[in-house]
Design a protein around this motif. Structure first.
Motif, PDB file in Angstrom:
ATOM      1  N   MET A   8       0.825  -1.192   0.000  1.00 14.38           N
ATOM      2  CA  MET A   8       0.000   0.000   0.000  1.00 14.38           C
ATOM      3  C   MET A   8       0.863   1.248   0.000  1.00 14.38           C
ATOM      4  O   MET A   8       1.995   1.230   0.428  1.00 14.38           O
ATOM      5  CB  MET A   8      -0.895   0.004   1.235  1.00 14.38           C
ATOM      6  CG  MET A   8      -2.058  -0.946   1.169  1.00 14.38           C
ATOM      7  SD  MET A   8      -3.429  -0.341   2.175  1.00 14.38           S
ATOM      8  CE  MET A   8      -4.637  -0.289   0.897  1.00 14.38           C
ATOM      9  N   SER A   9       0.258   2.333  -0.365  1.00 18.85           N
ATOM     10  CA  SER A   9       0.990   3.588  -0.469  1.00 18.85           C
ATOM     11  C   SER A   9       0.995   4.339   0.859  1.00 18.85           C
ATOM     12  O   SER A   9       0.583   5.481   0.929  1.00 18.85           O
ATOM     13  CB  SER A   9       0.368   4.442  -1.567  1.00 18.85           C
ATOM     14  OG  SER A   9      -0.999   4.686  -1.257  1.00 18.85           O
ATOM     15  N   GLY A  10       1.442   3.702   1.927  1.00 14.58           N
ATOM     16  CA  GLY A  10       1.545   4.354   3.214  1.00 14.58           C
ATOM     17  C   GLY A  10       0.214   4.548   3.918  1.00 14.58           C
ATOM     18  O   GLY A  10       0.148   5.241   4.920  1.00 14.58           O
ATOM     19  N   GLU A  11      -0.870   3.956   3.408  1.00 15.36           N
ATOM     20  CA  GLU A  11      -2.168   4.101   4.047  1.00 15.36           C
ATOM     21  C   GLU A  11      -2.203   3.291   5.331  1.00 15.36           C
ATOM     22  O   GLU A  11      -1.662   2.195   5.409  1.00 15.36           O
ATOM     23  CB  GLU A  11      -3.295   3.620   3.123  1.00 15.36           C
ATOM     24  CG  GLU A  11      -3.659   4.613   2.066  1.00 15.36           C
ATOM     25  CD  GLU A  11      -4.890   4.184   1.277  1.00 15.36           C
ATOM     26  OE1 GLU A  11      -5.390   3.063   1.486  1.00 15.36           O
ATOM     27  OE2 GLU A  11      -5.349   4.981   0.456  1.00 15.36           O
ATOM     28  N   ILE A  12      -2.862   3.842   6.312  1.00 17.72           N
ATOM     29  CA  ILE A  12      -3.037   3.156   7.587  1.00 17.72           C
ATOM     30  C   ILE A  12      -4.058   2.037   7.372  1.00 17.72           C
ATOM     31  O   ILE A  12      -5.095   2.241   6.753  1.00 17.72           O
ATOM     32  CB  ILE A  12      -3.517   4.157   8.659  1.00 17.72           C
ATOM     33  CG1 ILE A  12      -2.476   5.256   8.833  1.00 17.72           C
ATOM     34  CG2 ILE A  12      -3.790   3.454   9.967  1.00 17.72           C
ATOM     35  CD1 ILE A  12      -2.944   6.428   9.677  1.00 17.72           C
ATOM     36  N   GLU A  13      -3.769   0.843   7.895  1.00 22.10           N
ATOM     37  CA  GLU A  13      -4.627  -0.321   7.690  1.00 22.10           C
ATOM     38  C   GLU A  13      -5.821  -0.347   8.638  1.00 22.10           C
ATOM     39  O   GLU A  13      -6.803  -1.009   8.368  1.00 22.10           O
ATOM     40  CB  GLU A  13      -3.815  -1.615   7.871  1.00 22.10           C
ATOM     41  CG  GLU A  13      -2.710  -1.782   6.854  1.00 22.10           C
ATOM     42  CD  GLU A  13      -3.223  -2.026   5.447  1.00 22.10           C
ATOM     43  OE1 GLU A  13      -4.265  -2.676   5.294  1.00 22.10           O
ATOM     44  OE2 GLU A  13      -2.589  -1.545   4.507  1.00 22.10           O
ATOM     45  N   THR A  14      -5.707   0.334   9.773  1.00 22.16           N
ATOM     46  CA  THR A  14      -6.795   0.378  10.730  1.00 22.16           C
ATOM     47  C   THR A  14      -7.199   1.824  10.977  1.00 22.16           C
ATOM     48  O   THR A  14      -6.452   2.754  10.681  1.00 22.16           O
ATOM     49  CB  THR A  14      -6.401  -0.269  12.071  1.00 22.16           C
ATOM     50  OG1 THR A  14      -5.287   0.413  12.615  1.00 22.16           O
ATOM     51  CG2 THR A  14      -6.087  -1.749  11.904  1.00 22.16           C
ATOM     52  N   VAL A  15      -8.392   1.982  11.524  1.00 22.38           N
ATOM     53  CA  VAL A  15      -8.926   3.296  11.843  1.00 22.38           C
ATOM     54  C   VAL A  15      -9.441   3.233  13.272  1.00 22.38           C
ATOM     55  O   VAL A  15      -9.995   2.219  13.689  1.00 22.38           O
ATOM     56  CB  VAL A  15     -10.091   3.646  10.882  1.00 22.38           C
ATOM     57  CG1 VAL A  15     -10.735   4.956  11.252  1.00 22.38           C
ATOM     58  CG2 VAL A  15      -9.608   3.675   9.452  1.00 22.38           C
ATOM     59  N   LYS A  16      -9.254   4.309  13.997  1.00 23.95           N
ATOM     60  CA  LYS A  16      -9.775   4.384  15.358  1.00 23.95           C
ATOM     61  C   LYS A  16     -10.946   5.354  15.360  1.00 23.95           C
ATOM     62  O   LYS A  16     -10.807   6.505  14.963  1.00 23.95           O
ATOM     63  CB  LYS A  16      -8.700   4.874  16.329  1.00 23.95           C
ATOM     64  CG  LYS A  16      -9.163   4.876  17.781  1.00 23.95           C
ATOM     65  CD  LYS A  16      -8.177   5.544  18.724  1.00 23.95           C
ATOM     66  CE  LYS A  16      -6.852   4.858  18.756  1.00 23.95           C
ATOM     67  NZ  LYS A  16      -5.924   5.489  19.727  1.00 23.95           N
ATOM     68  N   LEU A  17     -12.115   4.849  15.792  1.00 21.29           N
ATOM     69  CA  LEU A  17     -13.292   5.686  15.934  1.00 21.29           C
ATOM     70  C   LEU A  17     -13.526   5.899  17.424  1.00 21.29           C
ATOM     71  O   LEU A  17     -13.452   4.948  18.203  1.00 21.29           O
ATOM     72  CB  LEU A  17     -14.515   5.026  15.294  1.00 21.29           C
ATOM     73  CG  LEU A  17     -14.396   4.649  13.814  1.00 21.29           C
ATOM     74  CD1 LEU A  17     -15.718   4.082  13.306  1.00 21.29           C
ATOM     75  CD2 LEU A  17     -13.949   5.822  12.968  1.00 21.29           C
ATOM     76  N   VAL A  18     -13.802   7.131  17.810  1.00 25.60           N
ATOM     77  CA  VAL A  18     -13.943   7.473  19.221  1.00 25.60           C
ATOM     78  C   VAL A  18     -15.336   8.046  19.466  1.00 25.60           C
ATOM     79  O   VAL A  18     -15.749   9.002  18.800  1.00 25.60           O
ATOM     80  CB  VAL A  18     -12.862   8.501  19.648  1.00 25.60           C
ATOM     81  CG1 VAL A  18     -12.948   8.785  21.138  1.00 25.60           C
ATOM     82  CG2 VAL A  18     -11.468   8.018  19.260  1.00 25.60           C
ATOM     83  N   SER A  19     -16.036   7.460  20.434  1.00 23.50           N
ATOM     84  CA  SER A  19     -17.386   7.919  20.764  1.00 23.50           C
ATOM     85  C   SER A  19     -17.332   9.174  21.631  1.00 23.50           C
ATOM     86  O   SER A  19     -16.262   9.580  22.103  1.00 23.50           O
ATOM     87  CB  SER A  19     -18.144   6.815  21.518  1.00 23.50           C
ATOM     88  OG  SER A  19     -17.608   6.651  22.824  1.00 23.50           O
ATOM     89  N   VAL A  20     -18.494   9.751  21.883  1.00 23.31           N
ATOM     90  CA  VAL A  20     -18.588  10.955  22.709  1.00 23.31           C
ATOM     91  C   VAL A  20     -18.068  10.690  24.129  1.00 23.31           C
ATOM     92  O   VAL A  20     -17.516  11.580  24.768  1.00 23.31           O
ATOM     93  CB  VAL A  20     -20.030  11.525  22.713  1.00 23.31           C
ATOM     94  CG1 VAL A  20     -20.998  10.614  23.446  1.00 23.31           C
ATOM     95  CG2 VAL A  20     -20.058  12.932  23.289  1.00 23.31           C
ATOM     96  N   GLU A  21     -18.194   9.449  24.601  1.00 21.60           N
ATOM     97  CA  GLU A  21     -17.696   9.092  25.939  1.00 21.60           C
ATOM     98  C   GLU A  21     -16.214   8.737  25.929  1.00 21.60           C
ATOM     99  O   GLU A  21     -15.688   8.266  26.919  1.00 21.60           O
ATOM    100  CB  GLU A  21     -18.481   7.901  26.520  1.00 21.60           C
ATOM    101  CG  GLU A  21     -19.962   8.139  26.710  1.00 21.60           C
ATOM    102  CD  GLU A  21     -20.799   7.742  25.488  1.00 21.60           C
ATOM    103  OE1 GLU A  21     -22.029   7.795  25.607  1.00 21.60           O
ATOM    104  OE2 GLU A  21     -20.243   7.394  24.433  1.00 21.60           O
ATOM    105  N   LYS A  22     -15.559   8.933  24.772  1.00 23.37           N
ATOM    106  CA  LYS A  22     -14.127   8.664  24.577  1.00 23.37           C
ATOM    107  C   LYS A  22     -13.783   7.175  24.525  1.00 23.37           C
ATOM    108  O   LYS A  22     -12.630   6.794  24.692  1.00 23.37           O
ATOM    109  CB  LYS A  22     -13.262   9.355  25.644  1.00 23.37           C
ATOM    110  CG  LYS A  22     -13.437  10.853  25.712  1.00 23.37           C
ATOM    111  CD  LYS A  22     -13.000  11.508  24.425  1.00 23.37           C
ATOM    112  CE  LYS A  22     -13.142  13.026  24.493  1.00 23.37           C
ATOM    113  NZ  LYS A  22     -13.233  13.632  23.193  1.00 23.37           N
ATOM    114  N   HIS A  23     -14.782   6.314  24.267  1.00 20.05           N
ATOM    115  CA  HIS A  23     -14.499   4.890  24.066  1.00 20.05           C
ATOM    116  C   HIS A  23     -13.913   4.735  22.670  1.00 20.05           C
ATOM    117  O   HIS A  23     -14.456   5.268  21.703  1.00 20.05           O
ATOM    118  CB  HIS A  23     -15.775   4.058  24.203  1.00 20.05           C
ATOM    119  CG  HIS A  23     -15.527   2.596  24.192  1.00 20.05           C
ATOM    120  ND1 HIS A  23     -15.384   1.867  25.346  1.00 20.05           N
ATOM    121  CD2 HIS A  23     -15.349   1.733  23.169  1.00 20.05           C
ATOM    122  CE1 HIS A  23     -15.137   0.603  25.024  1.00 20.05           C
ATOM    123  NE2 HIS A  23     -15.113   0.505  23.706  1.00 20.05           N
TER     124      HIS A  23
END
Length: 101
Positions: free
Chosen positions: A1-16
């Motif tokens: 891949m062209s340096g793309e991050i394989e994972t993504v972090k999603l954060v809820s309003v409660e910071k989970h």
């Protein structure tokens, strides 16, 4: 891949924090544009997206749907129903609309 991050972090309003495959996150039109659009969003560089209005239980259900959609898109087998509890249906609908899912 062209340096793309394989994972993504999603954060809820409660910071989970939820870490998921980039491919699953891309089911959302909003997340897809944030991660691959021409604007160079901070989210694109860090692979972290914070949602100030989506609660932990709703974000968790949305992420389950991302994986469900990935698994069953173009499937030739019988597709099971995606279960949605009535008490979260309205909030889930609003989050799905916001996320362009």
């Amino acid at each position: 891949m062209s340096g793309e991050i394989e994972t993504v972090k999603l954060v809820s309003v409660e910071k989970h924090e939820f870490i998921l495959d980039r491919k699953a996150a891309m089911v959302s039109g909003l997340i897809k544009s944030m991660l691959s659009g021409p604007g160079g969003f901070t989210e694109q560089q860090k692979g972290v997206i914070e949602f100030q209005e989506i609660s932990t239980p709703i974000l968790e259900k949305v992420i389950k749907y991302f994986y469900y959609k990935l698994k069953y898109t173009n499937s030739t087998s019988e597709i099971p129903e995606f279960q949605i509890e009535p008490e979260i249906a309205l909030e889930l609908l609003m989050a799905a609309n916001f996320l362009d899912t």
